[in-house]
Design an enzyme around this catalytic site. Structure first.
Site, PDB file in Angstrom:
ATOM      1  N   ARG A 176       0.842  -1.196   0.000  1.00 12.14           N
ATOM      2  CA  ARG A 176       0.000   0.000   0.000  1.00 12.14           C
ATOM      3  C   ARG A 176       0.879   1.249   0.000  1.00 12.14           C
ATOM      4  O   ARG A 176       1.951   1.262   0.617  1.00 12.14           O
ATOM      5  CB  ARG A 176      -0.915   0.042   1.236  1.00 12.14           C
ATOM      6  CG  ARG A 176      -2.141  -0.844   1.136  1.00 12.14           C
ATOM      7  CD  ARG A 176      -3.128  -0.346   0.088  1.00 12.14           C
ATOM      8  NE  ARG A 176      -4.288  -1.199  -0.034  1.00 12.14           N
ATOM      9  CZ  ARG A 176      -4.451  -2.150  -0.953  1.00 12.14           C
ATOM     10  NH1 ARG A 176      -3.502  -2.388  -1.844  1.00 12.14           N
ATOM     11  NH2 ARG A 176      -5.561  -2.851  -1.010  1.00 12.14           N
ATOM     12  N   HIS A 220      -1.525   0.574 -10.030  1.00 12.11           N
ATOM     13  CA  HIS A 220      -2.211  -0.367  -9.133  1.00 12.11           C
ATOM     14  C   HIS A 220      -2.800  -1.553  -9.924  1.00 12.11           C
ATOM     15  O   HIS A 220      -4.001  -1.830  -9.851  1.00 12.11           O
ATOM     16  CB  HIS A 220      -3.327   0.329  -8.324  1.00 12.11           C
ATOM     17  CG  HIS A 220      -3.706  -0.439  -7.082  1.00 12.11           C
ATOM     18  ND1 HIS A 220      -4.075   0.171  -5.912  1.00 12.11           N
ATOM     19  CD2 HIS A 220      -3.768  -1.774  -6.841  1.00 12.11           C
ATOM     20  CE1 HIS A 220      -4.354  -0.752  -5.000  1.00 12.11           C
ATOM     21  NE2 HIS A 220      -4.180  -1.945  -5.547  1.00 12.11           N
TER      22      HIS A 220
END
Ligand code: NAP
Length: 312
Positions: A227, A275
């Site tokens: 993350r 992502h």
């Protein structure tokens, strides 16, 4: 038995997931009413949830038996105090497969020095720059959960020396497993390639900062598919600028999409990925959701429950 399920996600997902979810749930002998728009919150037994949903306040979902995340990372759910029922995260075999492919590719890019050879000018014959064998390269996998263990196993099978780090001590064949602060220091000081596969929690927030970068082997490279908020962005730029780290490949960011003005887009030592390192796949992830709904309806404990105190 009938399960009333709200699929709470950006509407671009509806088409991909609808048939797979309905089929998987019905295959388990459960009648299902699957809504893509919230009618009456009190009507639902389960919310199948993606973070790109607009739903943040669950307080009117008074009959909810569980929130079932489509994603592995649950930082937006774990701390949501309006959720009073159990939360299960996604553990999808195809998502793990995708992550393993992406991480292995990024590690090999650095290991084989792809960028150097791809950038060679005509006549630049760099045959003295051949790479070492994987057996002579140490890779640290930070986070030895579903993703980390799969990546560590594949890299070890390619003969890399793999050091793994996790919160609790582990014993995995072919991997040097470390834990605790001393274990982290040891992992980052040994490895030339660092792969972050940790969740974002209170304990991991901004843990990749200048203090930790100073403990890294000089010139190490960083791959983050955990993350974005695990990294202090300014400290990473400084570590790249002063040569503490040689390069970073980032698939996750504090703000996504990464704003066009963000320094990472413009830094010569950063590769930005949107992502995509891995995603849940409807074909297999629907079966995971269906299994948990079956468990919920038959009074069995749910799989992959989130520990809300730990945040993952
Ligand atoms: P997981 O199975 O829950 O594993 C998490 C790992 O992190 C575990 O090994 C855990 O240690 C370790 N950990 C957690 N907090 C720690 C701490 N404070 N110190 C040391 N180790 C700690 O999760 P996963 O399925 O592998 O996924 C990991 C993360 O990858 C997700 O949370 C998500 O953020 C990210 N992800 C990203 C993508 C993407 O597309 N970029 C896709 C999937 C997942 P223990 O084993 O001791 O509990």
């Amino acid at each position: 038995m009938t399960a009333r399920v709200l699929f709470s996600a950006h509407e671009r997902h509806f088409e991909t997931w609808a048939d797979a979810l309905l089929e998987s749930i019905r295959d388990r002998g459960i009648n299902v009413e699957l809504d893509f728009r919230c009618a009456d919150p009190a009507r639902y037994d389960y919310v199948v949830y993606s973070p790109d949903s607009e739903l943040t306040d669950f307080s009117r979902f008074v009959n909810l038996k569980a929130v079932l995340s489509l994603w592995a990372g649950v930082e937006t759910l774990a701390g949501n105090e309006t959720i009073g029922c159990p939360i299960a995260r996604m553990v999808d075999p195809k998502m793990i497969e995708g992550m393993t492919e992406w991480v292995t590719c990024q590690v090999l890019r650095y290991h084989l020095n792809f960028d150097l050879f791809l950038a060679a000018k005509p006549g630049e014959w760099l045959n003295h720059m051949g790479p070492p064998l994987a057996r002579d390269r140490t890779v640290a996998i930070l986070g030895l959960g579903q993703m980390g263990q799969a990546c560590a196993g594949t890299l070890a099978a390619l003969n890399f020396r793999v050091v793994g780090w996790s919160r609790t001590a582990k014993n995995i064949d072919g991997i040097t497993c470390l834990s605790g602060d001393a274990g982290l220091d040891s992992a980052v000081s040994e490895a030339e390639i660092l792969v972050i596969l940790l969740p974002h929690t209170a304990a991991t927030d901004s843990m990749f900062n200048s203090t930790l970068f100073r403990k890294c082997r000089r010139g190490a490279v960083l791959i983050n598919s955990g993350r974005g908020a695990l990294i202090d962005d300014d400290d990473l730029v400084s570590a790249l600028d002063d040569g503490t780290l040689a390069h970073a490949t980032l698939d996750v960011f504090r703000e996504e999409p990464l704003p066009v003005t963000h320094p990472f887009w413009h830094h010569p030592k950063v590769s930005v990925w949107p992502h995509i390192s891995s995603d849940s796949r409807a074909s297999t992830a629907s079966a995971v959701i269906a299994e948990n709904i079956h468990r919920g309806e038959t009074g069995k404990p749910l799989l992959h429950l989130v520990d809300r105190l730990r945040g993952y």
